[in-house]
Design an enzyme around this catalytic site. Structure first.
Site, PDB file in Angstrom:
ATOM      1  N   VAL A  36       0.830  -1.208   0.000  1.00 21.03           N
ATOM      2  CA  VAL A  36       0.000   0.000   0.000  1.00 21.03           C
ATOM      3  C   VAL A  36       0.866   1.260   0.000  1.00 21.03           C
ATOM      4  O   VAL A  36       0.633   2.195  -0.782  1.00 21.03           O
ATOM      5  CB  VAL A  36      -0.956  -0.012   1.222  1.00 21.03           C
ATOM      6  N   GLY A 206      -1.390  -8.263  -4.058  1.00 23.06           N
ATOM      7  CA  GLY A 206      -1.323  -7.272  -2.972  1.00 23.06           C
ATOM      8  C   GLY A 206      -2.624  -7.112  -2.210  1.00 23.06           C
ATOM      9  O   GLY A 206      -2.811  -6.132  -1.500  1.00 23.06           O
ATOM     10  N   LYS A 224     -12.993  -5.051  10.855  1.00 20.55           N
ATOM     11  CA  LYS A 224     -13.778  -4.060  10.102  1.00 20.55           C
ATOM     12  C   LYS A 224     -15.222  -4.013  10.617  1.00 20.55           C
ATOM     13  O   LYS A 224     -15.830  -2.940  10.699  1.00 20.55           O
ATOM     14  CB  LYS A 224     -13.747  -4.405   8.607  1.00 20.55           C
ATOM     15  N   GLY A 320      -6.593  -3.997  -2.575  1.00 23.92           N
ATOM     16  CA  GLY A 320      -5.648  -3.786  -3.675  1.00 23.92           C
ATOM     17  C   GLY A 320      -4.855  -2.522  -3.417  1.00 23.92           C
ATOM     18  O   GLY A 320      -5.420  -1.510  -2.976  1.00 23.92           O
TER      19      GLY A 320
HETATM   20  P1  NAP Z   1       3.050  -4.708   3.722  1.00 24.22           P
HETATM   21  O1  NAP Z   1       3.180  -4.893   2.265  1.00 24.22           O
HETATM   22  O2  NAP Z   1       3.475  -5.818   4.623  1.00 24.22           O
HETATM   23  O3  NAP Z   1       3.842  -3.368   4.118  1.00 24.22           O
HETATM   24  C1  NAP Z   1       4.086  -3.002   5.451  1.00 24.22           C
HETATM   25  C2  NAP Z   1       5.142  -1.913   5.444  1.00 24.22           C
HETATM   26  O4  NAP Z   1       5.341  -1.467   6.777  1.00 24.22           O
HETATM   27  C3  NAP Z   1       6.507  -2.375   4.925  1.00 24.22           C
HETATM   28  O5  NAP Z   1       7.107  -1.356   4.194  1.00 24.22           O
HETATM   29  C4  NAP Z   1       7.300  -2.638   6.214  1.00 24.22           C
HETATM   30  O6  NAP Z   1       8.701  -2.398   6.076  1.00 24.22           O
HETATM   31  C5  NAP Z   1       6.712  -1.597   7.134  1.00 24.22           C
HETATM   32  N1  NAP Z   1       6.767  -2.027   8.527  1.00 24.22           N
HETATM   33  C6  NAP Z   1       6.103  -3.061   9.103  1.00 24.22           C
HETATM   34  N2  NAP Z   1       6.393  -3.120  10.404  1.00 24.22           N
HETATM   35  C7  NAP Z   1       7.251  -2.112  10.662  1.00 24.22           C
HETATM   36  C8  NAP Z   1       7.921  -1.647  11.829  1.00 24.22           C
HETATM   37  N3  NAP Z   1       7.803  -2.258  13.002  1.00 24.22           N
HETATM   38  N4  NAP Z   1       8.734  -0.562  11.725  1.00 24.22           N
HETATM   39  C9  NAP Z   1       8.896   0.068  10.541  1.00 24.22           C
HETATM   40  N5  NAP Z   1       8.296  -0.324   9.395  1.00 24.22           N
HETATM   41  C10 NAP Z   1       7.493  -1.402   9.465  1.00 24.22           C
HETATM   42  O7  NAP Z   1       1.517  -4.392   4.117  1.00 24.22           O
HETATM   43  P2  NAP Z   1       0.410  -3.740   3.158  1.00 24.22           P
HETATM   44  O8  NAP Z   1      -0.271  -4.804   2.378  1.00 24.22           O
HETATM   45  O9  NAP Z   1       0.996  -2.581   2.439  1.00 24.22           O
HETATM   46  O10 NAP Z   1      -0.661  -3.250   4.233  1.00 24.22           O
HETATM   47  C11 NAP Z   1      -0.410  -2.102   4.997  1.00 24.22           C
HETATM   48  C12 NAP Z   1      -1.675  -1.672   5.722  1.00 24.22           C
HETATM   49  O11 NAP Z   1      -2.694  -1.349   4.786  1.00 24.22           O
HETATM   50  C13 NAP Z   1      -2.291  -2.741   6.642  1.00 24.22           C
HETATM   51  O12 NAP Z   1      -2.811  -2.101   7.772  1.00 24.22           O
HETATM   52  C14 NAP Z   1      -3.423  -3.297   5.809  1.00 24.22           C
HETATM   53  O13 NAP Z   1      -4.448  -3.866   6.595  1.00 24.22           O
HETATM   54  C15 NAP Z   1      -3.890  -2.028   5.144  1.00 24.22           C
HETATM   55  N6  NAP Z   1      -4.690  -2.217   3.944  1.00 24.22           N
HETATM   56  C16 NAP Z   1      -4.243  -2.999   2.965  1.00 24.22           C
HETATM   57  C17 NAP Z   1      -4.994  -3.144   1.811  1.00 24.22           C
HETATM   58  C18 NAP Z   1      -4.529  -4.013   0.672  1.00 24.22           C
HETATM   59  O14 NAP Z   1      -5.268  -4.167  -0.297  1.00 24.22           O
HETATM   60  N7  NAP Z   1      -3.344  -4.601   0.759  1.00 24.22           N
HETATM   61  C19 NAP Z   1      -6.214  -2.463   1.679  1.00 24.22           C
HETATM   62  C20 NAP Z   1      -6.642  -1.646   2.724  1.00 24.22           C
HETATM   63  C21 NAP Z   1      -5.871  -1.531   3.855  1.00 24.22           C
HETATM   64  P3  NAP Z   1       9.602  -3.266   5.053  1.00 24.22           P
HETATM   65  O15 NAP Z   1       9.157  -2.895   3.684  1.00 24.22           O
HETATM   66  O16 NAP Z   1      10.999  -2.856   5.333  1.00 24.22           O
HETATM   67  O17 NAP Z   1       9.300  -4.708   5.396  1.00 24.22           O
HETATM   68  N1  HSE Z   2      -6.503  -7.938   3.195  1.00 26.72           N
HETATM   69  C1  HSE Z   2      -7.604  -7.050   3.106  1.00 26.72           C
HETATM   70  C2  HSE Z   2      -8.666  -7.648   2.237  1.00 26.72           C
HETATM   71  C3  HSE Z   2      -7.140  -5.739   2.537  1.00 26.72           C
HETATM   72  O1  HSE Z   2      -8.371  -8.602   1.497  1.00 26.72           O
HETATM   73  O2  HSE Z   2      -9.810  -7.199   2.287  1.00 26.72           O
HETATM   74  C4  HSE Z   2      -8.214  -4.673   2.528  1.00 26.72           C
HETATM   75  O3  HSE Z   2      -8.539  -4.278   3.825  1.00 26.72           O
END
Ligand code: NAP
Ligand code: HSE
Length: 434
Positions: A36, A206, A224, A320
């Protein structure tokens, strides 16, 4: 409490003048540069997403990550660091949080808010656990907290209802809140390979959480759902109190049987409330073909709100990196361009007392050595079928409404009496009232 962010960005439109003048730069501190966070950094510098028309240009000034040496796309941020002090030493106008999890997100977001820096987050774990506390910190320091992307990431509706308490009067919600699990079940329904393969695809695209067991266990949807129960029901409940069933309990044959009856098995999150008692459940459920959520497939999410003014339904992209990044950036734009930036006051909320699984019709799967009078056998345990059909080695049935206790007792009894496999998921169907 009000505050003003980037005063220079706020421009009064002048009739006949097309260009509102030079954009102010909004310097953004980005917590997380994963799926994200990096999509956000790319979108923020994409000229096609320009907010120049409303008078500001987003610019990611610094990003905090866990492993700064990890290879990433170029130019995502001028400073990529794992040093919190270096991150907070950067002058920023706003913080976007996309770390995931409760800690250290809570510490870092509180720190930004306590300095009066507005925060936009996509983190539903954080908001489910500490949303009220963070809102209080934001208001105390005269700044903004926005989390539109935390629930149904590509469907902008949370903020609207937060600012419209009369519209938000509701008695319950029925929703698909997790894109990954809907994507997996839809792939199984389409005969598109294995559960593990579909999950791997969701991770590659993603959609999945950093810990994908949050998606497939129902825990992400439960977080949620508690945000929605607070918003629409004015009740506070911990996500761990929401009863969950994992989507791994259903397979492709079940999906085909559901489709043959015109419906689908969807990962549903349901809640209804009365006073301080909640009936709630997250898990796979049969949805009859006439229901608004029956055809919400793939990574899409949807919600049906039993609002006081009449039922409302919202459907759209649920997960996404790109859609989430766009919602985050829209939240940034809202914070920057509103002259008086408010964090809505927490409404009066009460703690939920009982949380129990709702009564419903049930979609049953019976396999193995079954007697020919299986409907009578179920009837002898107080379970009446509205539909029953043999499909290969299995029998599928739709039942009248029954309590979870009654259905589970009946399935236990059928297993004990016949040695058959017997399982069931809730069914959301019109025939339930028999
Ligand atoms: P991700 O790909 O695992 O990315 C997490 C990021 O945070 C990485 O850059 C990681 O660093 C960093 N990080 C994690 N723990 C850390 C710490 N202790 N100190 C410093 N940096 C740290 O996760 P994501 O899929 O982007 O999701 C992020 C958030 O968005 C979550 O809360 C998720 O629920 C929310 N979200 C996701 C989606 C989706 O579609 N994926 C949709 C809505 C909301 P590194 O890169 O160095 O590992
Ligand atoms: N992992 C979550 C999902 C991301 O699949 O709905 C969006 O919150």
């Amino acid at each position: 409490v009000t505050t003003t962010v980037l005063d220079r960005a706020v421009r009064v439109p002048v009739a006949g003048v097309e260009h509102p003048g030079p954009s102010a730069i909004c310097r953004i501190g980005l917590l997380g540069l994963g799926n994200v966070g990096s999509a956000f950094a790319r979108l923020a510098r994409d000229p096609s997403a320009s907010f120049a028309a409303v008078g500001f240009t987003p610019a990611v000034a610094a990003a905090l990550v866990r492993s700064p040496a990890k290879p990433r796309g170029s130019d995502l941020a001028p400073l990529i660091t794992d040093d919190r002090e270096a991150f907070f030493a950067e002058p920023v106008d706003l913080v976007v949080e996309a770390l995931g999890g409760v800690d250290p997100a809570f510490t870092l977001v509180s720190r930004a808010l306590a300095r009066g820096i507005p925060v936009v987050t996509a983190n539903k774990s954080l908001i489910a656990a500490h949303g009220d506390e963070l809102s209080r910190i934001a208001r105390r320091h005269g700044t903004a907290l926005r989390y539109e992307a935390a629930c149904m990431a590509g469907v902008p509706f949370l903020g609207t209802f937060e600012r419209r308490p009369l519209a938000a009067r509701a008695s319950g919600v029925t929703a698909i809140l997790n894109g990954t699990s809907n994507y997996i079940l839809s792939a199984l329904a389409a005969g598109g390979g294995s559960f593990a393969g579909a999950l791997a695809d969701a991770q590659r695209l993603g959609y999945a959480e950093p810990d994908p067991s949050m998606d497939i266990s129902g825990a992400d949807a439960a977080e949620k759902l508690t945000i929605l129960i607070r918003l629409f029901g004015r009740l506070v409940v911990e996500p761990a109190r929401i009863p969950l069933d994992a989507i791994a309990e259903v397979d492709g044959e079940d999906m085909s049987a559901a489709a043959a009856w015109g419906g689908a098995i969807r990962p549903l999150a349901r809640a209804a409330w009365r006073d301080t008692a909640i009936r709630a459940h997250v898990g796979p459920a049969f949805v009859g073909g006439t229901h608004a959520l029956a055809h919400v497939a793939g990574v899409s999410n949807g919600i049906v709100i039993d609002a006081e003014r009449g039922t409302q339904c919202y459907i759209g992209p649920g997960a996404g990196p790109e859609v989430t990044a766009a919602t985050l950036l829209d939240d940034v734009a809202e914070v920057v361009t509103e002259r008086r930036v408010r964090t809505p006051a927490c409404p009066v909320v009460e703690a939920a007392t009982a949380v129990t699984v709702p009564d419903s019709a049930w979609f049953l799967r019976l396999g193995g050595a079954l007697p020919s009078d299986i409907a009578d056998l179920l009837g002898s345990y107080g379970i009446w079928c509205t539909r029953l059909e043999r499909r290969g080695a299995r029998v599928y049935a739709l039942t009248c409404s029954a309590t979870p206790a009654r259905i589970h007792a009946a399935l236990d009894a059928v297993r004990a009496a016949t040695g058959a496999d017997a399982a069931g998921v809730p069914a959301i169907v019109e025939e339930a009232s028999c």
